[in-house]
Scaffold this motif. Sequence first.
Motif, mmCIF file in Angstrom:
data_model
loop_
_atom_site.group_PDB
_atom_site.id
_atom_site.type_symbol
_atom_site.label_atom_id
_atom_site.label_comp_id
_atom_site.label_asym_id
_atom_site.label_seq_id
_atom_site.Cartn_x
_atom_site.Cartn_y
_atom_site.Cartn_z
ATOM 1 N N ASP A 52 0.860 -1.039 0.016
ATOM 2 C CA ASP A 52 0.070 -0.033 0.043
ATOM 3 C C ASP A 52 0.982 1.215 0.027
ATOM 4 O O ASP A 52 0.797 2.133 -0.896
ATOM 5 N N GLU A 53 1.872 1.360 0.891
ATOM 6 C CA GLU A 53 2.657 2.441 1.062
ATOM 7 C C GLU A 53 3.618 2.735 -0.326
ATOM 8 O O GLU A 53 3.732 3.715 -0.553
ATOM 9 N N ALA A 54 4.056 1.605 -0.957
ATOM 10 C CA ALA A 54 4.790 1.759 -2.166
ATOM 11 C C ALA A 54 4.081 2.352 -3.179
ATOM 12 O O ALA A 54 4.485 3.060 -4.023
ATOM 13 N N ALA A 55 2.656 1.889 -3.323
ATOM 14 C CA ALA A 55 1.728 2.414 -4.371
ATOM 15 C C ALA A 55 1.391 3.911 -4.115
ATOM 16 O O ALA A 55 1.445 4.619 -5.115
ATOM 17 N N ILE A 56 1.213 4.194 -3.108
ATOM 18 C CA ILE A 56 1.127 5.559 -2.691
ATOM 19 C C ILE A 56 1.962 6.522 -2.989
ATOM 20 O O ILE A 56 2.011 7.610 -3.426
ATOM 21 N N THR A 57 3.148 5.821 -2.773
ATOM 22 C CA THR A 57 4.448 6.689 -2.968
ATOM 23 C C THR A 57 4.595 6.905 -4.440
ATOM 24 O O THR A 57 4.908 8.160 -4.839
ATOM 25 N N ALA A 58 4.226 6.032 -5.169
ATOM 26 C CA ALA A 58 4.645 6.198 -6.892
ATOM 27 C C ALA A 58 3.335 7.150 -7.265
ATOM 28 O O ALA A 58 3.736 8.096 -7.885
ATOM 29 N N VAL A 59 2.040 7.248 -6.572
ATOM 30 C CA VAL A 59 1.065 8.065 -6.819
ATOM 31 C C VAL A 59 1.645 9.561 -6.547
ATOM 32 O O VAL A 59 1.570 10.484 -7.521
ATOM 33 N N LYS A 60 2.146 9.658 -5.524
ATOM 34 C CA LYS A 60 2.780 11.099 -4.903
ATOM 35 C C LYS A 60 3.807 11.485 -5.784
ATOM 36 O O LYS A 60 4.135 12.721 -5.855
ATOM 37 N N MET A 61 4.825 10.399 -6.195
ATOM 38 C CA MET A 61 5.847 10.954 -6.783
ATOM 39 C C MET A 61 5.518 11.255 -8.269
ATOM 40 O O MET A 61 6.326 12.175 -8.918
ATOM 41 N N LEU A 62 4.457 11.100 -8.829
ATOM 42 C CA LEU A 62 4.174 11.336 -10.201
ATOM 43 C C LEU A 62 3.541 12.965 -10.058
ATOM 44 O O LEU A 62 3.610 13.664 -11.149
#
Length: 170
Positions: free
Chosen positions: A158-168
């Motif tokens: 979950d944390e890895a996915a939201i990190t990807a979204v935020k980094m975009l």
Amino acid sequence: MPKAYSLKPVKIMSSAHKNLSIFSTENLPDVSDKKFALVVAEWNEEVTNALAAGAHKTLLAYGAKEENVIRVNVPGSYELTFAAQKMAQKSEIDAIICIGCVIQGETKHNDYINNAVAQGLTTVSLKYDKPVIFGVLTPNTEQQALDRAGGIHGNKGDEAAITAVKMLAF
């Protein structure tokens, strides 16, 4: 005008004191047209499949479309770097989430693998100017891994996915 980001002091907590599935969702970008590669190590697959499922669910929950999330499997965490590079080379891929689990064993293999993967994924991210997310667990025991793959500490996927979204958003 570009969005400004402020650097506010935050309290640092170990994952033993934080649920990895709880995160801020302020100012998330629209990712409905973004494509994500989910690169998943097969080694420790009970753990990595749970992490991948968490990442996939979180991407969909925050706006990614099912057809824009592709999964590729690699034998182990060491191979995440090569697969991440192959995915980063594809112009249609906007972010890569790498999922793995390297459990401390009787030797120091985990130190070498974890260091190589962390440095390799950072290099790929910088080389291709795309978010490449380190969703690799580095626990001492299998139980610690399970605790962080949907157990008592939430799901690092979950944390890895939201990190990807935020980094975009950058």
